[in-house]
Design a protein around this motif. Structure first.
Motif: not given
Length: 371
Positions: A259-268, A273-286, A303-306
């Motif tokens: 499990t991975f945290h980036l940018d103070e946990g705003y991205y994770y 199942d051999n996939r990447i699950l990615l979430g976050g970005g709330r700080n772009l538009d609180f 932003k998530l795709e980038k």
């Protein structure tokens, strides 16, 4: 909705406890109420086909906070408050694993990693400087250092050469967790009605009349466990916070695990199942993400795709298979609100994005408060 005599008698008569919300908190509350009062009639109401807030929509992190998150909490909480927050999260995770079993929730302790962007030099240096201090603060809970340094062996791009590694962090399968919890609840004779939205309630001296989108009925006690949707029924210091997520199609030879945290946990992000699950970005538009609308926005999804293309999987081709969103309950304080609202109404809300960690214990605390 026109109800039959049988429906009224079987589901909506002599109800002792009604719980609004069939997420982690609501179902654990129902189980504890039934344990405390084996003969009681317990009814759970859920607005969605499945739990509508975050319980089946989260990323499945069995975590209790990265170094940067804990340091940020210390800006608005005392050391004792932060210590107790982490302790409650650890105890809650232990309780979840004990109640449902590691097998039933597909628990894997691969560890957690906090990553730092190359342009986050100040945050990176502060976290390195304070790492031992945070370890010392949490030592009574874990009895050994939680955080250590590890090199960038996953070959992420545009991040610092070292991660801060958390050996105690794990991940779960959220769907399996909720399946196991629902099965356990129903096996105890607790009734669950889906697609029922509570629109209002009226309290009298002896009971609560609950008005839903389909019918009205009476209950002796009402427990509100709707977390991010709490504002619709309560005047408490909790507001919705939408979290957007995406998941890739299976990636052959995926080497990322943890499990991975980036940018103070705003991205994770995490492997599943051999996939990447990615979430976050709330700080772009609180402001925009302070909503209960289940939807995705181009701003955050792009932003998530980038982030996937430039940082997480820079040398690997991938396709996005699915996107979704969930709604958390947050506030100025991280401590959940578990309180008696009035004579017959109670609530357990504001889990602050830590529902997997503290949902079980908050549900039990809520039930024990009711009696």
């Amino acid at each position: 909705m026109s109800l039959s005599y049988w429906e009224i008698k079987s589901w909506l008569t002599n109800v002792d406890y009604t719980i609004v919300g069939s997420g982690i908190v609501g179902l654990n509350c129902a189980l504890q109420l039934k344990k405390n009062n084996p003969k009681a009639r317990v009814l759970v109401l859920e607005r969605g086909v499945l739990p509508q807030g975050a319980s089946t929509k989260n990323a499945g992190f069995a975590c209790f906070g990265s170094v940067s998150e804990i340091l940020d909490d210390l800006k608005s909480h005392t050391e004792d408050e932060v210590f107790n927050l982490v302790r409650k999260r650890k105890e809650g995770l232990d309780l979840l694993r004990h109640n449902l079993s590691d097998t039933n929730i597909d628990y894997k302790q691969y560890g957690g990693y906090e990553l730092f962007n190359n342009n986050d030099q100040e945050l990176y240096e502060i976290c390195l400087l304070k790492k031992d201090y945070v370890n010392s603060l949490l030592d009574p809970i874990f009895q050994e250092p939680v955080y250590s340094l590890q090199p960038n062996h996953f070959k992420f791009k545009s991040i610092k050469s070292n991660y801060i590694y958390n050996q105690f962090e794990g991940q779960i399968n959220t769907g399996k967790m909720m399946e196991a919890l629902l099965f356990k609840v129903q096996s105890k004779g607790i009734k669950i009605l889906n697609n029922i939205t509570v629109e209002n309630y009226l309290e009298t001296n002896t009971q609560v009349e609950i008005q839903t989108n389909h019918f009205t009925f009476k209950t002796k006690k009402l427990c509100i466990a709707t977390n991010g949707f709490a504002k619709q029924l309560l005047n408490e210091a909790v507001k919705p916070a939408r979290a957007q997520v995406l998941i890739t199609k299976p990636i052959k030879g995926l080497h990322i695990k943890g499990t991975f945290h980036l940018d103070e946990g705003y991205y994770y992000f995490r492997n599943i199942d051999n996939r990447i699950l990615l979430g976050g970005g709330r700080n772009l538009d609180f402001a925009g993400e302070e909503t209960t609308v289940m939807a995705e926005t181009d701003l955050i999804q792009n932003k998530l795709e980038k982030l996937l293309k430039t940082t997480i999987l820079p040398s690997t081709s991938f396709e996005i298979e699915h996107r979704w969103s969930g709604v958390m309950g947050v506030g100025n304080q991280k401590k959940p609100i578990v309180k008696q609202i009035s004579n017959h109404v109670f609530c357990g809300v504001r889990l602050g994005g830590m529902g997997v960690a503290i949902g079980s214990s908050v549900g039990i605390d809520l039930a024990n408060l009711v009696g």
